[in-house]
Design a protein around this motif. Structure first.
Motif, PDB file in Angstrom:
ATOM      1  N   THR A   1       0.825  -1.216   0.000  1.00  0.00           N
ATOM      2  CA  THR A   1       0.000   0.000   0.000  1.00  0.00           C
ATOM      3  C   THR A   1       0.859   1.267   0.000  1.00  0.00           C
ATOM      4  OG1 THR A   1      -0.086   0.025   2.405  1.00  0.00           O
ATOM      5  CG2 THR A   1      -1.830  -1.190   1.286  1.00  0.00           C
ATOM      6  N   LYS A   2       0.217   2.387  -0.217  1.00  0.00           N
ATOM      7  CA  LYS A   2       0.835   3.719  -0.149  1.00  0.00           C
ATOM      8  C   LYS A   2       2.018   3.884  -1.103  1.00  0.00           C
ATOM      9  CE  LYS A   2      -0.368   3.906   4.780  1.00  0.00           C
ATOM     10  NZ  LYS A   2      -0.065   4.431   6.103  1.00  0.00           N
ATOM     11  N   VAL A   3       1.894   3.306  -2.301  1.00  0.00           N
ATOM     12  CA  VAL A   3       3.020   3.416  -3.239  1.00  0.00           C
ATOM     13  C   VAL A   3       3.212   4.846  -3.736  1.00  0.00           C
ATOM     14  CG1 VAL A   3       2.991   0.987  -3.946  1.00  0.00           C
ATOM     15  CG2 VAL A   3       1.641   2.668  -5.225  1.00  0.00           C
ATOM     16  N   ASP A   4       2.263   5.734  -3.405  1.00  0.00           N
ATOM     17  CA  ASP A   4       2.487   7.162  -3.708  1.00  0.00           C
ATOM     18  C   ASP A   4       3.660   7.704  -2.895  1.00  0.00           C
ATOM     19  OD1 ASP A   4       0.844   8.663  -1.176  1.00  0.00           O
ATOM     20  OD2 ASP A   4       0.117   6.683  -1.730  1.00  0.00           O
ATOM     21  N   LEU A   5       4.058   6.985  -1.846  1.00  0.00           N
ATOM     22  CA  LEU A   5       5.200   7.419  -1.018  1.00  0.00           C
ATOM     23  C   LEU A   5       6.533   6.863  -1.533  1.00  0.00           C
ATOM     24  CD1 LEU A   5       3.662   6.857   2.555  1.00  0.00           C
ATOM     25  CD2 LEU A   5       3.771   9.000   1.256  1.00  0.00           C
TER      26      LEU A   5
ATOM     27  N   ILE B   1      -0.470  -0.637  -4.656  1.00  0.00           N
ATOM     28  CA  ILE B   1      -1.626   0.260  -4.728  1.00  0.00           C
ATOM     29  C   ILE B   1      -1.428   1.565  -3.960  1.00  0.00           C
ATOM     30  CG2 ILE B   1      -3.161  -1.765  -4.857  1.00  0.00           C
ATOM     31  CD1 ILE B   1      -4.180  -0.785  -1.995  1.00  0.00           C
ATOM     32  N   SER B   2      -2.235   2.535  -4.321  1.00  0.00           N
ATOM     33  CA  SER B   2      -2.329   3.764  -3.539  1.00  0.00           C
ATOM     34  C   SER B   2      -3.781   4.219  -3.540  1.00  0.00           C
ATOM     35  CB  SER B   2      -1.463   4.864  -4.149  1.00  0.00           C
ATOM     36  OG  SER B   2      -1.838   6.119  -3.577  1.00  0.00           O
ATOM     37  N   CYS B   3      -4.323   4.407  -2.361  1.00  0.00           N
ATOM     38  CA  CYS B   3      -5.698   4.916  -2.280  1.00  0.00           C
ATOM     39  C   CYS B   3      -5.707   6.417  -2.528  1.00  0.00           C
ATOM     40  CB  CYS B   3      -6.316   4.586  -0.920  1.00  0.00           C
ATOM     41  SG  CYS B   3      -6.728   2.845  -0.772  1.00  0.00           S
ATOM     42  N   HIS B   4      -4.549   7.052  -2.434  1.00  0.00           N
ATOM     43  CA  HIS B   4      -4.481   8.490  -2.675  1.00  0.00           C
ATOM     44  C   HIS B   4      -4.471   8.823  -4.160  1.00  0.00           C
ATOM     45  CE1 HIS B   4      -3.011   9.855   1.577  1.00  0.00           C
ATOM     46  NE2 HIS B   4      -4.077   9.087   1.599  1.00  0.00           N
ATOM     47  N   THR B   5      -3.741   8.035  -4.971  1.00  0.00           N
ATOM     48  CA  THR B   5      -3.684   8.312  -6.412  1.00  0.00           C
ATOM     49  C   THR B   5      -4.585   7.391  -7.222  1.00  0.00           C
ATOM     50  OG1 THR B   5      -1.881   6.737  -6.801  1.00  0.00           O
ATOM     51  CG2 THR B   5      -1.250   8.991  -6.174  1.00  0.00           C
TER      52      THR B   5
ATOM     53  N   SER C   1      -0.484  -4.942   9.624  1.00  0.00           N
ATOM     54  CA  SER C   1      -0.261  -4.090  10.789  1.00  0.00           C
ATOM     55  C   SER C   1      -1.213  -2.911  10.812  1.00  0.00           C
ATOM     56  CB  SER C   1       1.170  -3.541  10.794  1.00  0.00           C
ATOM     57  OG  SER C   1       2.092  -4.573  10.615  1.00  0.00           O
ATOM     58  N   SER C   2      -1.397  -2.401  11.990  1.00  0.00           N
ATOM     59  CA  SER C   2      -2.205  -1.201  12.156  1.00  0.00           C
ATOM     60  C   SER C   2      -1.571  -0.060  11.364  1.00  0.00           C
ATOM     61  CB  SER C   2      -2.237  -0.869  13.647  1.00  0.00           C
ATOM     62  OG  SER C   2      -3.070   0.213  13.862  1.00  0.00           O
ATOM     63  N   GLY C   3      -2.379   0.691  10.634  1.00  0.00           N
ATOM     64  CA  GLY C   3      -1.869   1.850   9.916  1.00  0.00           C
ATOM     65  C   GLY C   3      -1.463   1.610   8.475  1.00  0.00           C
ATOM     66  N   VAL C   4      -1.563   0.363   8.001  1.00  0.00           N
ATOM     67  CA  VAL C   4      -1.127   0.106   6.621  1.00  0.00           C
ATOM     68  C   VAL C   4      -2.142   0.584   5.583  1.00  0.00           C
ATOM     69  CG1 VAL C   4       0.319  -1.864   7.248  1.00  0.00           C
ATOM     70  CG2 VAL C   4      -2.038  -2.267   6.511  1.00  0.00           C
ATOM     71  N   GLY C   5      -3.358   0.886   6.042  1.00  0.00           N
ATOM     72  CA  GLY C   5      -4.354   1.403   5.105  1.00  0.00           C
ATOM     73  C   GLY C   5      -5.503   0.451   4.801  1.00  0.00           C
ATOM     74  N   LYS C   6      -5.780  -0.463   5.718  1.00  0.00           N
ATOM     75  CA  LYS C   6      -6.863  -1.426   5.498  1.00  0.00           C
ATOM     76  C   LYS C   6      -8.223  -0.725   5.443  1.00  0.00           C
ATOM     77  CE  LYS C   6      -5.710  -3.805   9.163  1.00  0.00           C
ATOM     78  NZ  LYS C   6      -4.505  -3.023   9.542  1.00  0.00           N
ATOM     79  N   SER C   7      -8.492   0.077   6.455  1.00  0.00           N
ATOM     80  CA  SER C   7      -9.802   0.752   6.483  1.00  0.00           C
ATOM     81  C   SER C   7      -9.930   1.755   5.348  1.00  0.00           C
ATOM     82  CB  SER C   7     -10.004   1.437   7.835  1.00  0.00           C
ATOM     83  OG  SER C   7      -9.983   0.475   8.872  1.00  0.00           O
ATOM     84  N   THR C   8      -8.820   2.386   4.978  1.00  0.00           N
ATOM     85  CA  THR C   8      -8.858   3.333   3.858  1.00  0.00           C
ATOM     86  C   THR C   8      -9.223   2.604   2.565  1.00  0.00           C
ATOM     87  OG1 THR C   8      -7.165   4.655   4.949  1.00  0.00           O
ATOM     88  CG2 THR C   8      -7.541   5.100   2.621  1.00  0.00           C
ATOM     89  N   LEU C   9      -8.667   1.413   2.382  1.00  0.00           N
ATOM     90  CA  LEU C   9      -9.001   0.645   1.182  1.00  0.00           C
ATOM     91  C   LEU C   9     -10.471   0.237   1.207  1.00  0.00           C
ATOM     92  CD1 LEU C   9      -8.151  -0.660  -1.485  1.00  0.00           C
ATOM     93  CD2 LEU C   9      -7.468  -2.697  -0.194  1.00  0.00           C
TER      94      LEU C   9
END
Ligand SMILES: Nc1nc2c(ncn2[C@@H]2O[C@H](COP(=O)(O)OP(=O)(O)O)[C@@H](O)[C@H]2O)c(=O)[nH]1
Ligand SMILES: [Mg+2]
Length: 296
Positions: free
Chosen positions: A163-167, A192-196, A218-226
């Motif tokens: 996740t967060k490959v925009d980073l 993936i990136s939920c931002h882009t 882990s907590s914070g990886v972006g599960k709920s965002t996805l």
């Protein structure tokens, strides 16, 4: 299609007295079934699930004794989110869960509190999304352990989701190449990136009607965002309002099963701090490689 089939049931079409757990709160459960629209409230029948209750009382009472009892004990015989159960419908009030039906898939980890009891994280999913973000959380060794645990999870496929490959930063290819070499054919890897929006079409390809996806990581990886992204902005807004008014059910302090507009379901799990098999530090030492990535 019956309501239960909409929620992933693949048994007898007009099944009566069968339900799926969409959330669990101690002895109480929210279920979906063919008997009623919406969600119904049910309780576990005490005598049918006596073993676990007895154990729980013992934990409260004598901690020393429980060590031996817990070791080698069955994985949760109690229903959890995602389970199919038999139940007695009561249109007037609380229904009663009488039996846990066999699970077609099951993902568990060892208990991090050294009681050597495993903890079931998700059941009855078709696809397990093993999620990790492309930042400080990145650890190829951890994904390796998840895949080892996933090897005997039943009738389901595993997918690694970065996740967060925009980073992404210069030099990250080294970490991604290491991951690809370690995963090598055991699972597809999605970036993936939920931002882009990058890579989300690949995720949506798994979110087919009647299929259940389980998100772990882990907590914070972006599960709920996805989950929010797949469910759509309107849905996410509704959830927030419900949370604010105290009625929300998607705060991921517990596992919840959500039905997406696509017709797929998602089991979002709370963050996993520690996962069994080997301690993180040990695994790193054994491999003798810096699989962790540190920023600054
Ligand atoms: N840069 C970036 N941040 C993200 C992305 N997805 C989620 N986040 C952020 O990561 C944090 C944790 O996300 P959350 O979905 O709550 O993680 P969970 O604990 O796995 O459910 C939040 O601040 C999100 O905004 C992404 O694709 N890119
Ligand atoms: Mg979450």
């Amino acid at each position: 299609m019956t309501r239960l089939e909409q929620f992933g049931w693949r048994g007898e079409s007009a099944a009566a007295g069968v339900a799926r757990v969409v959330s669990a709160h101690g002895d109480y459960y929210h279920l979906v079934c063919n008997e009623a629209p919406g969600e119904i409230l049910a309780r576990r029948k005490k005598s049918a699930f006596a073993g676990k209750a007895t154990k729980a009382r013992l934990v409260a009472g004598r901690a020393a004794n429980i060590e031996t009892r817990a070791r080698g004990a069955d994985e949760s015989p109690r229903p959890i989110t995602g389970d199919f159960v038999r139940f007695r419908y009561n249109a007037q009030g609380e229904s009663m869960i009488t039996e846990l039906l066999p699970r077609f898939s099951h993902f568990a980890r060892k208990d991090p509190t050294a009681r050597r009891k495993s903890q079931t994280l998700a059941v009855n999913f078709d696809t397990l999304f093993i999620m990790m973000s492309l930042n400080e959380d990145f650890s190829t060794a951890r994904i390796d352990r998840y895949l080892t645990l996933a090897a005997d999870m039943g009738e389901a496929e595993a997918v690694v989701v970065v996740t967060k490959v925009d980073l992404r930063e210069d030099g990250d290819d080294v970490f991604l190449d290491d991951l690809r070499a370690t995963v090598a054919g055991r699972a597809p890897i999605l970036e993936i990136s939920c931002h882009t929006g990058e890579g989300l079409d690949a995720v949506r390809a798994y979110a087919r009607p009647g299929r259940t996806l389980a998100f772990i990581g882990s907590s914070g990886v972006g599960k709920s965002t996805l989950l929010n992204t797949l469910a759509g902005e309107e849905w996410a807004a509704t959830q927030e309002i419900q949370e604010w008014s105290g009625k929300g059910r998607h705060t991921t302090t517990s596992r919840e099963l959500a039905l997406l507009p696509s017709g797929a379901m998602v089991i979002d799990t709370p963050g996993i701090r520690e996962i069994g098999i080997l301690g993180e530090a040990e695994a790193l030492q054994m491999k003798g490689v810096a699989t962790h990535r540190f920023r600054k």
